[in-house]
Design an enzyme around this catalytic site. Structure first.
Site, PDB file in Angstrom:
ATOM      1  N   LYS A 135       0.829  -1.216   0.000  1.00 39.71           N
ATOM      2  CA  LYS A 135       0.000   0.000   0.000  1.00 39.71           C
ATOM      3  C   LYS A 135       0.859   1.259   0.000  1.00 39.71           C
ATOM      4  O   LYS A 135       0.625   2.174  -0.778  1.00 39.71           O
ATOM      5  CB  LYS A 135      -0.897   0.045   1.255  1.00 39.71           C
ATOM      6  CG  LYS A 135      -1.986  -0.969   1.281  1.00 39.71           C
ATOM      7  CD  LYS A 135      -2.847  -0.810   2.517  1.00 39.71           C
ATOM      8  CE  LYS A 135      -2.083  -1.024   3.816  1.00 39.71           C
ATOM      9  NZ  LYS A 135      -1.547  -2.373   4.001  1.00 39.71           N
ATOM     10  N   GLU A 191       1.454   5.065  10.920  1.00 36.92           N
ATOM     11  CA  GLU A 191       2.358   4.277  10.082  1.00 36.92           C
ATOM     12  C   GLU A 191       3.787   4.431  10.602  1.00 36.92           C
ATOM     13  O   GLU A 191       4.024   5.036  11.628  1.00 36.92           O
ATOM     14  CB  GLU A 191       2.222   4.698   8.627  1.00 36.92           C
ATOM     15  CG  GLU A 191       0.951   4.144   7.982  1.00 36.92           C
ATOM     16  CD  GLU A 191       0.930   2.618   7.923  1.00 36.92           C
ATOM     17  OE1 GLU A 191       1.906   2.028   7.442  1.00 36.92           O
ATOM     18  OE2 GLU A 191      -0.068   2.018   8.371  1.00 36.92           O
ATOM     19  N   ARG A 192       4.754   3.874   9.844  1.00 36.26           N
ATOM     20  CA  ARG A 192       6.133   3.844  10.327  1.00 36.26           C
ATOM     21  C   ARG A 192       6.787   5.227  10.308  1.00 36.26           C
ATOM     22  O   ARG A 192       6.708   5.925   9.310  1.00 36.26           O
ATOM     23  CB  ARG A 192       6.960   2.910   9.451  1.00 36.26           C
ATOM     24  CG  ARG A 192       6.457   1.511   9.465  1.00 36.26           C
ATOM     25  CD  ARG A 192       7.233   0.636   8.511  1.00 36.26           C
ATOM     26  NE  ARG A 192       6.485  -0.598   8.345  1.00 36.26           N
ATOM     27  CZ  ARG A 192       5.487  -0.732   7.497  1.00 36.26           C
ATOM     28  NH1 ARG A 192       5.163   0.271   6.713  1.00 36.26           N
ATOM     29  NH2 ARG A 192       4.830  -1.869   7.418  1.00 36.26           N
TER      30      ARG A 192
END
Lengths: 442, 455
Positions: free
Chosen positions: B154, B180-181
């Protein structure tokens, strides 16, 4: 309504007491014992996460503060706690204990050298958990961490500061990959921390013995919470171990942290949550199980001062299903995953990596140009072979096109070359030499 | 003014007892100072003189009895040209170590587009990515969802869209990183900075290392920035959200800690209205549009997940990434059967494109059936017609793989853009048997078929 007034009055009285209370240490009485969660009344002035002594019977920390009682989670217990026991605040947050003599030893969060059951002589207090590392303090992950395993270093490489999950069923060689990687760090100036979570003492001793035999123990610390330790201890241990790692990283060192394993960690955390009446979500895990793992694994990074923390968490699966809730959670946190398959393991393809499902999100960014060129080509050939094999398996060899035949032949050779027995790590040059004849310069 | 005192603390829920004349409203921001650190809280529940608040960060060290004061009416964020090229945290504070001189702040929970202002007419917007332009073409002002389980690509896809659309357009863009990261967040910032593209982009990060309050607020702050470009600058804005599922996830964590009754799988009672409140703001008006790309994480690879389904309701198009296709080494790993767009309509894409999509789907459906037959009987037993379907379908499947600019590290191949006209010609050619003599492996990771050099 009458009850409301009563509550309001109690609260008022409490607040009044607090405001004119001058004693720093507060004392309370145990009024409830629910497994390792203790309800204590009368502790007006304690901090969230403060260390609490229950007489000389047990140690715990404040895990919730309510209107008229606090909940203390017990981490260490000597004799059973009963209602009426006195509890004492300490005016310090609960912290872990660490010693610089820990290299080569098995330790826990209390600063005990488990092999000798003695406390280390010089202990340093380290916070169990620290604030997350700011986005702007991170830099690009681009230096390779050599595992010495061809299937990883060449096809799904790991960089310093990367989080790469090792996932697979029982008995597929997950721990072996960690051990190989640790042993391969010899003379490479990388500190290693092996975190054993919910393992048996026998398992941990075996790991220790292997590392001693391979001469890898003097740059390694084993931080352990055994399967019979209290769930809060299992839950806190990886945070503490990463707190140690962060200390090293911030002094500019490269650290490799192996967490074995996170499934057990999730289970311990679930146990605590359900006992504290948190609402169960999917698979009865609490809603914050993602955050529990994400903030832990976000400690892995390439720091701006040059130091780094690389994390290799392990996840055990059932029936080779990597799409269960906890596994996909962790996959969505890490920078890639090495998937191990029990079928490959039984066929003798070791390491039993499922090359189709494994991923490295950093890919060639952490490889040398030479290894990257070769790795991407070999991986493409291998994946194409594995996919076509499953479709064209029943096709008569005479009817195969020349291209297909060649792809099959090459695919088998690649698989053969990727086989590697435990503790027989290779240098990058050896890997390149091994695959030279299958590589076409583009 | 003193508002009240803390009476209970858990990780995401701090209750306070109000002073006699203190008045608070929902969403008001309060603070207390302890050991030189400022802790902030947002009011989420009021019951007589006890309020529940959610803390902006860790509550470690907080005590009962601490005094709480008012900080601001509501969470707000800078609302001027100074947001360009800047990075903010969820609470609207710049985190790139540069000051902001103007203080035109605006509350992050503002208005929703009215039906009167809503604009739904727009032209096609091609991305140069074969599979998306062919199966799920976009329009300006479109809401595109990128769905997929963990680790199927994604984020790479979102970055490729930034590369292909944002870099080539004059539009401003807002990137919201939610849960997210952090590593990827920093890399995006660095890449934009290095290629001098940061000057028309604003970024908001509430990443996965931060607590759930931070993660949930990032979305509101980011959308407020996009609204600035749309409403004040009358621009066509690009909005990238990676990942909107994390917003619902963060809300679940908060809701559970507040002891609200959950719905299925522990999702919060207010899930559907929370999603609607956010999605209804992402719309186009007469003088400006927001085209949004929203990555949607699919937990446990379960597409029927309530949160995922509730988000999909708002989308104009969706692209579904699939683990089995990724396993076969085909990237982007798009499941074309689940990939849809409202633009696949004869009046929008034209008859030729529409018919080709129909033909391809028919072929690929048959291919799926044939795969099962072949697994038992082998290829020889197939009729000539089915053999054609089989071989051509595999070529089509391979053709829709594509080297991406942002994935050069994985493929070692430079990214490629393909014009929709070429895609249509190529697909027609494969279906008509023009490429029957070419081996299927030649179709992998190429641009258009002119690369094959077949006369």
């Amino acid at each position: 309504m009458e009850e409301d007034n009563y509550l309001t009055r109690i609260v008022d009285e409490k607040i009044e007491k607090i405001s004119d209370n001058s004693n720093v240490y507060s004392v309370g009485t145990v009024t409830g014992v629910k497994n390792f969660l203790i309800r204590v009344d009368g502790m007006d002035r304690v901090m969230f996460y403060e260390k609490i002594n229950i007489g000389d019977k047990a140690i715990g920390y404040v895990s919730a503060i309510h209107e008229n009682y606090v909940i203390v989670a017990i981490v260490d217990i000597k004799t059973p706690i009963i209602v009426g026991d006195m509890s004492y605040s300490t005016n310090t947050l609960f912290q872990g204990k660490y010693s610089n003599d820990a290299f080569g030893r098995i330790i826990n969060i209390f600063g005990v050298d488990i092999l000798s059951s003695k406390k280390f002589s010089s202990l340093i207090d380290l916070p169990i958990e620290r604030p997350t590392i700011a986005i702007m303090d991170r830099t690009t992950v681009n230096r390779p961490l050599e595992t010495g395993i061809t299937g990883i270093d060449m096809l799904y490489p790991i960089g310093k500061g990367q989080r790469q999950l090792i996932i697979g069923d029982k008995r597929t060689g997950k721990t072996q990959i960690l051990l190989d990687t640790i042993v391969n760090q010899k003379n490479k100036n990388v500190f290693c921390i092996y975190i054993a979570l919910g393992k048996t003492k026998k398992e941990v001793k075996t790991v220790y013995k292997e590392l001693v035999e391979k001469g890898a123990i003097n740059y390694t610390i084993i931080v352990a919470a055994f399967n019979d330790d209290l769930p809060p201890v299992i839950s806190l241990t990886p945070y503490f171990a990463l707190s140690i790692a962060e200390e090293f990283m911030k002094s500019g060192r490269d650290v490799l942290v192996c967490i074995d394993d996170l499934k057990r960690h999730a289970e311990a955390y679930r146990e605590i949550s359900l006992l504290s009446n948190k609402t169960p979500g999917r698979d009865a895990y609490p809603a914050d199980i993602f955050y529990t793992h994400s903030r832990l694994l976000e400690k892995g990074c390439q720091y701006k001062n040059g130091g780094s923390i690389t994390i290799l968490p392990v996840m055990e699966t059932k029936g080779n299903d990597i799409t269960d809730y906890i596994s996909t959670n962790v996959i969505s946190i890490t920078d890639g995953q090495i998937v191990l398959s029990s079928k490959n393991f039984q066929k003798g393809e070791k390491p039993a990596i499922n090359y189709g499902l494994s991923v490295s999100r950093l890919g060639g960014a952490v490889q040398t140009k030479e290894l990257k060129e070769m790795g991407t080509q070999i991986r493409r050939k291998l994946l194409s072979y594995l996919e076509r094999k499953s479709v064209y398996e029943l096709v008569n060899e005479d009817e195969m096109s020349a291209e297909l035949k060649n792809s099959f032949k090459e695919g088998e050779q690649i698989l053969e070359k990727l086989r590697q027995y435990k503790f027989s790590t290779k240098t990058h040059q050896e890997m390149i030499d091994l695959f030279q004849d299958l590589f076409q310069k583009e | 003014m003193l508002i009240g005192r803390i009476i209970s603390i858990s990780e995401l829920n701090v209750k306070m007892f109000l002073e006699d004349n203190a008045k608070v409203c929902l969403d008001e921001v309060l603070y207390c100072d302890l050991n030189g650190r400022r802790h902030r809280f947002e009011v989420v529940d009021i019951e007589e003189n006890v309020i529940s608040t959610i803390p902006f960060d860790s509550v470690i060290g907080l005590m009962k009895g601490l005094e709480v004061y008012k900080f601001s009416d509501k969470l707000d964020i800078e609302y001027s040209d100074e947001i360009l090229g800047r990075v903010f945290n969820s609470y609207g504070e710049p985190i790139d170590q540069k000051p902001i001189s103007s203080l035109n702040k605006r509350c992050v929970y503002d208005d929703i587009v009215t039906m009167e202002n809503l604009n739904i007419n727009s032209g096609l917007l091609y991305t140069g990515i074969k599979v998306i332009d062919f199966f799920a073409p976009l329009q300006k002002g479109y809401k595109m969802g990128l769905l997929g389980g963990a680790g199927v690509g994604k984020t790479v896809f979102i970055k490729e869209l930034i590369n292909n659309i944002y870099m080539k357009s004059k539009s401003s863009a807002v990137f919201i990183g939610v849960g997210e990261r952090s590593r990827e967040g920093k890399e995006l910032y660095d890449e934009m900075l290095e290629s001098n593209l940061l000057d028309k982009m604003s970024i908001v990060y509430g990443q996965m290392g931060e607590n759930s309050v931070a993660r949930s607020k990032a979305v509101y702050s980011g959308i407020t920035l996009a609204e600035y470009f749309r409403d004040q600058k009358n621009q066509d804005v690009l909005l990238f959200i990676d990942n909107i599922y994390r917003f619902v996830q963060a809300k679940s964590e908060i809701s559970n800690e507040l002891k609200n009754v959950p719905v299925e799988n522990g999702y919060p009672t207010t899930m559907i209205s929370d999603i609607s409140n956010v999605e209804e703001r992402i719309n186009s008006v007469d003088n400006g549009s927001i085209t949004s790309f929203q990555a949607i994480y699919v937990p446990a690879d379960d597409m029927t997940d309530e949160a995922v389904q509730s988000i999909i309701t708002h989308l104009d198009g969706q692209l579904v990434l699939d683990r089995h296709i990724a396993e076969e080494g085909i990237y982007p790993a798009v499941d074309v059967f689940k990939t849809t767009s409202k633009a696949i309509d004869v009046r929008v894409v034209g008859e030729r494109h529409y018919k080709l999509v129909e033909r391809v789907l028919k072929y690929l459906t048959r291919y799926k059936e044939l795969e099962e037959i072949i697994a038992v009987l082998g290829l020889e037993e197939l009729s000539d017609n089915d053999k054609n379907v089989f071989y051509r379908s595999r070529k089509i499947r391979n053709y829709f793989s594509q080297p991406m600019f942002v994935a050069e590290n994985y493929t070692n191949i430079k990214g490629k853009l393909v014009a929709i006209e070429n895609v249509l010609n190529d697909i027609e050619g494969i279906l008509d048997g023009k490429y029957d003599m070419v081996d299927e492996s030649k179709f992998m990771y190429i641009g258009d078929l002119s690369e094959l050099n077949i006369s």
